[in-house]
Motif scaffolding. Sequence first.
Motif, PDB file in Angstrom:
ATOM      1  N   GLY A 168       0.628  -1.315  -0.048  1.00 12.91           N
ATOM      2  CA  GLY A 168      -0.071   0.049   0.165  1.00 12.91           C
ATOM      3  C   GLY A 168       0.881   1.064   0.174  1.00 12.91           C
ATOM      4  O   GLY A 168       0.295   2.359   0.038  1.00 12.91           O
ATOM      5  N   ASP A 169       2.054   1.207   0.009  1.00 10.18           N
ATOM      6  CA  ASP A 169       3.037   2.427  -0.011  1.00 10.18           C
ATOM      7  C   ASP A 169       2.766   3.421   1.144  1.00 10.18           C
ATOM      8  O   ASP A 169       2.867   4.220   1.094  1.00 10.18           O
ATOM      9  CB  ASP A 169       2.882   3.036  -1.327  1.00 10.18           C
ATOM     10  N   VAL A 170       2.283   2.478   2.359  1.00  9.94           N
ATOM     11  CA  VAL A 170       1.865   3.374   3.503  1.00  9.94           C
ATOM     12  C   VAL A 170       3.210   4.253   4.068  1.00  9.94           C
ATOM     13  O   VAL A 170       3.018   5.335   4.650  1.00  9.94           O
ATOM     14  CB  VAL A 170       1.621   2.389   4.593  1.00  9.94           C
ATOM     15  N   PHE A 171       4.306   3.622   3.903  1.00 16.19           N
ATOM     16  CA  PHE A 171       5.706   4.285   4.493  1.00 16.19           C
ATOM     17  C   PHE A 171       6.489   5.115   3.402  1.00 16.19           C
ATOM     18  O   PHE A 171       7.483   5.539   3.540  1.00 16.19           O
ATOM     19  CB  PHE A 171       6.570   3.219   5.211  1.00 16.19           C
ATOM     20  N   MET A 172       5.898   5.259   2.406  1.00 16.41           N
ATOM     21  CA  MET A 172       6.474   5.830   1.194  1.00 16.41           C
ATOM     22  C   MET A 172       6.875   7.125   1.582  1.00 16.41           C
ATOM     23  O   MET A 172       5.864   8.013   1.931  1.00 16.41           O
ATOM     24  CB  MET A 172       5.791   5.751  -0.257  1.00 16.41           C
ATOM     25  N   HIS A 173       8.236   7.798   1.615  1.00 13.00           N
ATOM     26  CA  HIS A 173       8.578   9.044   1.840  1.00 13.00           C
ATOM     27  C   HIS A 173       8.468   9.164   3.390  1.00 13.00           C
ATOM     28  O   HIS A 173       8.614  10.330   3.833  1.00 13.00           O
ATOM     29  CB  HIS A 173       7.734  10.272   1.070  1.00 13.00           C
TER      30      HIS A 173
END
Length: 256
Positions: A182-187
Motif C-alpha cells: 500500500g506504499d504506506v511508508f513511502m517518503h
Amino acid sequence: MRQSISVDSAMDCPINVGLRGKQFHQQLELAEQHHASQAHGHDEHPQRHCLVPQEIYDHIADGGAAKHKNSLLKEVVCGVMAGCFIGFGFSTCMIAAGQIPLDQRKANPGVFNLLFGAYGFPVGLSLCVINGASLFTSNIAYMMAAFIEKKATVWQAMWVVWLSYFTNLCGCLLMVGLMLSGDVFMHREGFTIELAYKKCSYSFGATLTKGILCNWLVCMAVWQGNAAQDIASKLLGIWFPISAFVTMGFEHSIGE
C-alpha cells in the motif's frame, strides 16, 4: 385477619398474600426483581466496574486454562491477528510522532518520547485484549497463572507461548507486506530505518533487560484490561502502562 403465606412458583420467592395495598405491591415488585436477577445470573449486589485483584488473577488463570484447550487453527488465527494488531499500533507510532523533524526531536526529546508513547502502541494491545487475539507477551501472564494454579502443565503453557510467538511473527510479516503493497511508508520510512539501527546498536544485556521491563508493563496492562468490565475502562487501563513503556524506550519483542 389471619395471614397466609404462599410461594409463587414462577418467581420462587415468598409473597405474603394477606398484605394489602402499597405493601403488597412493594413485595410483588421485590419478588419480580428477585426473579429477574436469577434469570440473568445476577446477585443482589449492583454490577461493579472493576474486579478485585483475586478475581482478576482467577480470571487470567481461567483464560490461560482455556487457551491450551483451543484448537490449533483457532490459536494460529488468533496469533496471526495479534501480530497484525501490534503492527497497526507500532506503525501508528512511527507514522505519527516519528514524522516530527529530527532537529525538533533532538531539541525536545522528552516531548517527542511522550508523543511517541501516548498514541499508537496502546491501540495494538487494546485490539488484542478486547478482541481476544493471542499475543506472546500477554500469554506469558495467562499461562504462568494457569500453570501456578495447576490448570495447565508446563508443556501446555510452553506450547501456547511459543506457538503465539511464531504466529505473531507471521502476523507481523503479513502486516509488513500489506504496508509495502500500500506504499504506506513511502517518503516516511526515514524514522523507521533510523529507529531500527538504534535498536540494533544496544548490547544483548541491555536489550534483554528492557524487554523484561517492557513485558512487566504489558502484563500489567493486560491485568488492568481484564479488571475492567466495560470498554472505556479497558482502554484506560491498558493505555497507561503501554504508553509508559513506549515513552521509556523499552523493547517489545513482537513490536520489534
